[in-house]
Design a protein around this motif. Sequence first.
Motif, short mmCIF file in Angstrom:
data_model
loop_
_atom_site.label_atom_id
_atom_site.label_comp_id
_atom_site.label_asym_id
_atom_site.label_seq_id
_atom_site.Cartn_x
_atom_site.Cartn_y
_atom_site.Cartn_z
N ALA A 1 0.70 -1.20 -0.04
CA ALA A 1 -0.02 0.09 0.00
C ALA A 1 0.80 1.11 -0.25
O ALA A 1 0.75 2.42 -0.71
N SER B 1 -7.63 1.34 -1.41
CA SER B 1 -7.91 2.63 -0.42
C SER B 1 -9.57 2.76 0.09
O SER B 1 -9.73 3.50 0.75
N PRO C 1 -3.37 -4.71 -1.75
CA PRO C 1 -3.28 -3.46 -1.34
C PRO C 1 -2.28 -2.46 -2.12
O PRO C 1 -2.36 -1.43 -2.27
#
Length: 73
Positions: free
Chosen positions: A9, A40, A49
């Motif tokens: 992420a 997100s 992610p």
Amino acid sequence: MIAFELPDAGSADRFCGRLRLIVHATSLGGVESLVERRASAPGDAHVPPGLIRFSIGLEDPEDLWRDLVQALG
């Protein structure tokens, strides 16, 4: 539309933040090039992610390529 995955992420967020020509957006329905990090968004915990969805627009391909390369760097 293409999709690719970055390691995590944090990498995906940094990539999106570094883009200058390509717009980070939640809607992929324009004529301009857009990216989205779907994980997100609330309710999308099943999405990796680091997944980036990239909707390629009408800009010059060389300009898009340069923006992608500098954002990854």
